[in-house]
Design a protein around this motif. Structure first.
Motif, PDB file in Angstrom:
ATOM      1  N   SER A 161       0.777  -1.044   0.059  1.00 46.04           N
ATOM      2  CA  SER A 161       0.016  -0.247  -0.230  1.00 46.04           C
ATOM      3  C   SER A 161       0.970   1.186  -0.175  1.00 46.04           C
ATOM      4  O   SER A 161       1.835   1.434   0.718  1.00 46.04           O
ATOM      5  CB  SER A 161      -0.938  -0.005   1.301  1.00 46.04           C
ATOM      6  OG  SER A 161      -1.607   1.355   1.239  1.00 46.04           O
ATOM      7  N   ILE A 162       0.763   2.263  -0.909  1.00 45.43           N
ATOM      8  CA  ILE A 162       1.283   3.401  -1.083  1.00 45.43           C
ATOM      9  C   ILE A 162       0.401   4.814  -1.006  1.00 45.43           C
ATOM     10  O   ILE A 162      -0.626   4.574  -1.846  1.00 45.43           O
ATOM     11  CB  ILE A 162       2.401   3.394  -2.363  1.00 45.43           C
ATOM     12  CG1 ILE A 162       3.165   2.099  -2.418  1.00 45.43           C
ATOM     13  CG2 ILE A 162       2.919   4.823  -2.675  1.00 45.43           C
ATOM     14  CD1 ILE A 162       4.025   2.249  -3.616  1.00 45.43           C
ATOM     15  N   HIS A 177       4.609  18.715 -11.799  1.00 49.56           N
ATOM     16  CA  HIS A 177       5.312  18.194 -12.575  1.00 49.56           C
ATOM     17  C   HIS A 177       4.622  17.508 -13.925  1.00 49.56           C
ATOM     18  O   HIS A 177       3.551  17.115 -13.880  1.00 49.56           O
ATOM     19  CB  HIS A 177       6.472  17.117 -11.940  1.00 49.56           C
ATOM     20  CG  HIS A 177       7.309  17.799 -11.029  1.00 49.56           C
ATOM     21  ND1 HIS A 177       8.394  17.004 -10.453  1.00 49.56           N
ATOM     22  CD2 HIS A 177       7.718  18.714 -10.692  1.00 49.56           C
ATOM     23  CE1 HIS A 177       9.063  17.963  -9.701  1.00 49.56           C
ATOM     24  NE2 HIS A 177       8.571  18.804  -9.838  1.00 49.56           N
ATOM     25  N   LEU A 178       5.449  17.552 -15.010  1.00 50.53           N
ATOM     26  CA  LEU A 178       4.739  16.937 -16.244  1.00 50.53           C
ATOM     27  C   LEU A 178       5.470  15.524 -16.182  1.00 50.53           C
ATOM     28  O   LEU A 178       6.970  15.411 -16.463  1.00 50.53           O
ATOM     29  CB  LEU A 178       5.263  17.614 -17.577  1.00 50.53           C
ATOM     30  CG  LEU A 178       4.742  17.073 -18.848  1.00 50.53           C
ATOM     31  CD1 LEU A 178       3.178  16.985 -18.881  1.00 50.53           C
ATOM     32  CD2 LEU A 178       5.367  17.938 -19.966  1.00 50.53           C
ATOM     33  N   ILE A 179       4.566  14.398 -16.529  1.00 55.22           N
ATOM     34  CA  ILE A 179       5.477  13.100 -16.654  1.00 55.22           C
ATOM     35  C   ILE A 179       4.316  12.493 -17.490  1.00 55.22           C
ATOM     36  O   ILE A 179       3.411  11.772 -17.158  1.00 55.22           O
ATOM     37  CB  ILE A 179       5.415  12.160 -15.168  1.00 55.22           C
ATOM     38  CG1 ILE A 179       6.169  13.147 -14.032  1.00 55.22           C
ATOM     39  CG2 ILE A 179       5.907  10.708 -15.466  1.00 55.22           C
ATOM     40  CD1 ILE A 179       6.329  12.359 -12.710  1.00 55.22           C
ATOM     41  N   PRO A 180       4.716  12.056 -18.674  1.00 62.81           N
ATOM     42  CA  PRO A 180       3.757  11.966 -19.771  1.00 62.81           C
ATOM     43  C   PRO A 180       3.283  10.291 -19.689  1.00 62.81           C
ATOM     44  O   PRO A 180       2.334  10.067 -19.913  1.00 62.81           O
ATOM     45  CB  PRO A 180       4.677  11.901 -21.056  1.00 62.81           C
ATOM     46  CG  PRO A 180       5.449  13.076 -20.798  1.00 62.81           C
ATOM     47  CD  PRO A 180       5.764  12.859 -19.390  1.00 62.81           C
ATOM     48  N   SER A 181       4.222   9.426 -19.216  1.00 65.80           N
ATOM     49  CA  SER A 181       3.780   8.160 -18.982  1.00 65.80           C
ATOM     50  C   SER A 181       3.756   7.724 -17.628  1.00 65.80           C
ATOM     51  O   SER A 181       4.581   7.492 -16.843  1.00 65.80           O
ATOM     52  CB  SER A 181       5.162   7.348 -19.499  1.00 65.80           C
ATOM     53  OG  SER A 181       4.632   5.938 -19.457  1.00 65.80           O
ATOM     54  N   ASP A 182       2.420   7.722 -17.307  1.00 65.51           N
ATOM     55  CA  ASP A 182       2.017   7.413 -15.895  1.00 65.51           C
ATOM     56  C   ASP A 182       2.239   5.796 -15.503  1.00 65.51           C
ATOM     57  O   ASP A 182       2.856   5.721 -14.473  1.00 65.51           O
ATOM     58  CB  ASP A 182       0.276   7.631 -15.590  1.00 65.51           C
ATOM     59  CG  ASP A 182       0.012   8.972 -15.993  1.00 65.51           C
ATOM     60  OD1 ASP A 182       0.752   9.881 -15.737  1.00 65.51           O
ATOM     61  OD2 ASP A 182      -1.362   9.089 -15.933  1.00 65.51           O
ATOM     62  N   ASP A 226       5.050   4.041 -16.952  1.00 64.12           N
ATOM     63  CA  ASP A 226       6.354   3.905 -16.411  1.00 64.12           C
ATOM     64  C   ASP A 226       6.860   4.507 -15.223  1.00 64.12           C
ATOM     65  O   ASP A 226       7.595   3.695 -14.509  1.00 64.12           O
ATOM     66  CB  ASP A 226       7.092   4.432 -17.762  1.00 64.12           C
ATOM     67  CG  ASP A 226       7.018   3.914 -18.860  1.00 64.12           C
ATOM     68  OD1 ASP A 226       6.396   2.578 -18.887  1.00 64.12           O
ATOM     69  OD2 ASP A 226       7.404   4.354 -20.111  1.00 64.12           O
ATOM     70  N   PHE A 227       6.296   5.428 -14.908  1.00 59.99           N
ATOM     71  CA  PHE A 227       6.595   6.142 -13.576  1.00 59.99           C
ATOM     72  C   PHE A 227       6.180   5.440 -12.365  1.00 59.99           C
ATOM     73  O   PHE A 227       6.840   4.832 -11.441  1.00 59.99           O
ATOM     74  CB  PHE A 227       6.080   7.627 -13.419  1.00 59.99           C
ATOM     75  CG  PHE A 227       6.812   8.087 -12.506  1.00 59.99           C
ATOM     76  CD1 PHE A 227       8.135   8.831 -12.525  1.00 59.99           C
ATOM     77  CD2 PHE A 227       6.178   8.378 -10.991  1.00 59.99           C
ATOM     78  CE1 PHE A 227       8.740   9.315 -11.486  1.00 59.99           C
ATOM     79  CE2 PHE A 227       6.783   9.022 -10.264  1.00 59.99           C
ATOM     80  CZ  PHE A 227       8.065   9.559 -10.437  1.00 59.99           C
ATOM     81  N   CYS A 228       4.962   4.851 -12.456  1.00 59.67           N
ATOM     82  CA  CYS A 228       4.522   4.107 -11.264  1.00 59.67           C
ATOM     83  C   CYS A 228       5.162   2.635 -11.200  1.00 59.67           C
ATOM     84  O   CYS A 228       5.476   2.283 -10.179  1.00 59.67           O
ATOM     85  CB  CYS A 228       2.895   3.829 -11.413  1.00 59.67           C
ATOM     86  SG  CYS A 228       1.844   5.267 -11.172  1.00 59.67           S
ATOM     87  N   ALA A 229       5.643   2.167 -12.326  1.00 58.11           N
ATOM     88  CA  ALA A 229       6.316   0.867 -12.275  1.00 58.11           C
ATOM     89  C   ALA A 229       7.685   1.300 -11.498  1.00 58.11           C
ATOM     90  O   ALA A 229       8.388   0.555 -10.878  1.00 58.11           O
ATOM     91  CB  ALA A 229       6.552   0.585 -13.566  1.00 58.11           C
ATOM     92  N   ALA A 279      -3.624   6.979  -9.176  1.00 56.44           N
ATOM     93  CA  ALA A 279      -4.903   6.420  -8.930  1.00 56.44           C
ATOM     94  C   ALA A 279      -4.707   4.726  -8.391  1.00 56.44           C
ATOM     95  O   ALA A 279      -5.833   4.342  -7.817  1.00 56.44           O
ATOM     96  CB  ALA A 279      -5.927   6.547 -10.071  1.00 56.44           C
ATOM     97  N   GLU A 280      -3.982   4.141  -9.005  1.00 54.63           N
ATOM     98  CA  GLU A 280      -3.603   2.633  -8.760  1.00 54.63           C
ATOM     99  C   GLU A 280      -3.063   2.657  -7.239  1.00 54.63           C
ATOM    100  O   GLU A 280      -3.407   1.462  -6.722  1.00 54.63           O
ATOM    101  CB  GLU A 280      -2.464   1.932  -9.630  1.00 54.63           C
ATOM    102  CG  GLU A 280      -1.162   2.588  -9.486  1.00 54.63           C
ATOM    103  CD  GLU A 280      -0.291   1.666 -10.499  1.00 54.63           C
ATOM    104  OE1 GLU A 280       0.588   0.937 -10.030  1.00 54.63           O
ATOM    105  OE2 GLU A 280      -0.284   1.779 -11.686  1.00 54.63           O
ATOM    106  N   PHE A 281      -2.591   3.566  -6.548  1.00 52.39           N
ATOM    107  CA  PHE A 281      -2.244   3.703  -5.254  1.00 52.39           C
ATOM    108  C   PHE A 281      -3.257   3.906  -4.138  1.00 52.39           C
ATOM    109  O   PHE A 281      -4.475   3.944  -4.651  1.00 52.39           O
ATOM    110  CB  PHE A 281      -1.040   4.537  -4.850  1.00 52.39           C
ATOM    111  CG  PHE A 281       0.243   4.215  -5.728  1.00 52.39           C
ATOM    112  CD1 PHE A 281       0.457   2.820  -6.261  1.00 52.39           C
ATOM    113  CD2 PHE A 281       1.070   5.071  -6.278  1.00 52.39           C
ATOM    114  CE1 PHE A 281       1.458   2.552  -6.862  1.00 52.39           C
ATOM    115  CE2 PHE A 281       2.105   4.873  -7.167  1.00 52.39           C
ATOM    116  CZ  PHE A 281       2.267   3.521  -7.491  1.00 52.39           C
TER     117      PHE A 281
END
Length: 474
Positions: free
Chosen positions: A2-3, A113-118, A120-123, A46-48
């Motif tokens: 859980s995060i 911040h701008l992070i286009p690939s959600d 990839d960053f969550c991984a 949102a997955e967290f």
């Protein structure tokens, strides 16, 4: 695992002026696409678990409104009495989560911040969990693609391999020559200011490296008061809290730091030059937004931020031009970091445009001034469905309301009427009055104020569903 995302939602609004200002910093603006940076940050995770938001009192209703628009219900919204930088904010969130679960896993992120690939960053975040579970303070480094002088750097003990690696040291924002050397080394990454750790571990780090913060912040959390679904940190103890960043207070002193590298696209959009790099551009390298005509322009950013404002650029090269209804920025793109200096100069001169946005956001909607004279003012007011202004009166002005969209429920002393499109109502000086939107679509009206004083603090408030005090705006 859980995060809990912890979104830091403050800011001075200087680097992307005039679109971003102190009263409406860049995370709430739609800079690239229709979604705001704050909405994108909340939706990204949102997955967290449900996020915890830390923000200022002035932004609390904007936060809730923008989260609701993307279907996110926060676990908590903590209200800072005053901005004290990132260290006290992170500590307050850690103490709040620690009360329920000492091992709560926190992902601390700026909301602009701008992070286009959600995905990839969550991984990448998930890749940092084992180190954080082992008691490490995990920070995320961004693979540098050019020698940026506006970012701090992280020096790793060895070249990044994809897993969590020990941090050797922090490097302050370098000059151009040093930045080029850092990028060429292969062991340096941009410091994104994003962290993952357990609540118990970061609290212990504060006790070790920034003990003077712990007592006042603990007292502010312990004396926090619920307020319409928000949690207001205690005012008196918060006044004793030092203004300091988490990097200076803890991270640059701690020995249990690990870095997880991220190789995807990322930007803190820390200047208009960064926005230009992140924007879709034509063959000549020019990016446009809004009502813009670009003729023979190259490597430039041209933005019109109002439907009724046409911006035309001819023969421009390496230029940033941003046009708002009340302010226009024109700058050489290489001087983008100097925009904050212009804001300081405007503030010193007493210019309202330095800090105040043309649209004044309120918990019930927003308004903007269309015309201001010596003894009159014309506003456009938009009220959300089901929302209501306070029951109030004015000492110095009378008002005329003309409904142009929707239906208004209007109270004037003891009389309550429904005012529909193309109808108007007069509010005499001193009369108790209120407007409400009983419908399911936004209600828009034109307000004409006349009187000797037209300031927003000329309000005697009798009833207010938002629990604001006397003289509070709106």
């Amino acid at each position: 695992m859980s995060i809990t995302p912890v979104l830091l939602c403050g800011g001075s609004g200087t680097r992307l002026w005039p679109l971003s200002r102190k009263s409406y910093p860049k995370q709430f603006a739609s800079i690239l696409g229709s979604e705001t940076l704050f909405q994108a940050s909340a939706r990204r995770f949102a997955e967290f678990d449900q996020p915890v938001i830390i923000t200022a009192s002035d932004f609390r209703f904007i936060v809730v409104e923008q989260l609701a628009a993307v279907g996110i219900d926060p676990a908590a919204v903590l209200i800072e009495p005053e901005g004290r930088n990132t260290a006290p904010a992170v500590l307050a969130a850690a103490l709040h989560l620690h009360a329920a679960d000492p091992n709560a896993m926190m992902l601390v992120c700026p909301s602009d911040h701008l992070i286009p690939s959600d995905a990839d960053f969550c991984a990448t975040v998930q890749a940092g969990v084992p180190a954080a579970e082992a008691g490490q303070l995990v920070t995320f480094g961004i693979h540098p693609t050019y020698p940026e002088t506006g970012y701090g750097y992280l020096e790793l003990k060895s070249a990044p391999s994809g897993a969590a690696a020990p941090l050797s040291r922090f490097v302050e924002k370098p000059d151009a020559e040093t930045a080029a050397t850092l990028v060429a080394s292969g062991r340096h990454m941009w410091n994104a200011g994003i962290f993952l750790f357990r609540a118990c571990d970061i609290i212990e780090a504060f006790k070790t490296h920034a003990a003077s913060l712990v007592g006042p912040v603990e007292a502010a959390v312990e004396t926090a008061q619920p307020d319409l679904g928000f949690l207001r940190l205690g005012v008196e103890p918060w006044q004793k809290v030092e203004d300091i960043s988490i990097d200076y207070a803890v991270m640059e002193r701690a020995g249990n730091l690990s870095v997880v590298p991220y190789t995807g696209d990322w930007s803190d959009l820390g200047g208009w030059d960064a926005v230009l790099r992140a924007s879709a551009r034509d063959d000549a390298g020019t990016a446009t937004s809004g009502n813009v005509t670009a003729i023979d322009c190259a490597d430039s950013l041209l933005r019109s931020e109002h439907d009724g404002l046409e911006l035309v650029g001819i023969g421009l090269e390496n230029v940033i031009a941003v046009a708002m209804p009340d302010a226009v920025l024109v700058a050489d793109a290489s001087r983008a970091q100097d925009v904050k200096n212009a804001v300081s100069a405007l503030k010193a001169r007493g210019s309202g445009q330095a800090e105040h946005f043309p649209k004044d956001h309120r918990p019930w909607g927003w308004f903007e001034s269309l015309v201001i004279g010596d003894r009159f003012q014309v506003k456009r007011i938009v009220v959300h469905p089901g929302a209501s202004l306070s029951l109030q009166s004015h000492h110095h002005r009378a008002e005329h309301w003309i409904v142009v969209e929707g239906t208004a429920k209007v109270t004037v002393d003891d009389t309550v009427t429904l005012v529909t499109e193309n109808e108007s109502v007069y509010i005499p000086l001193g009369a108790k009055h209120r407007m409400e939107n009983p419908g399911r679509v936004p209600m828009v009206l034109i307000e004409v104020q006349t009187g000797t004083y037209l300031g927003e603090d000329d309000i005697v408030r009798y009833e207010d569903v938002y629990a604001r005090g006397q003289g509070a705006k709106g």
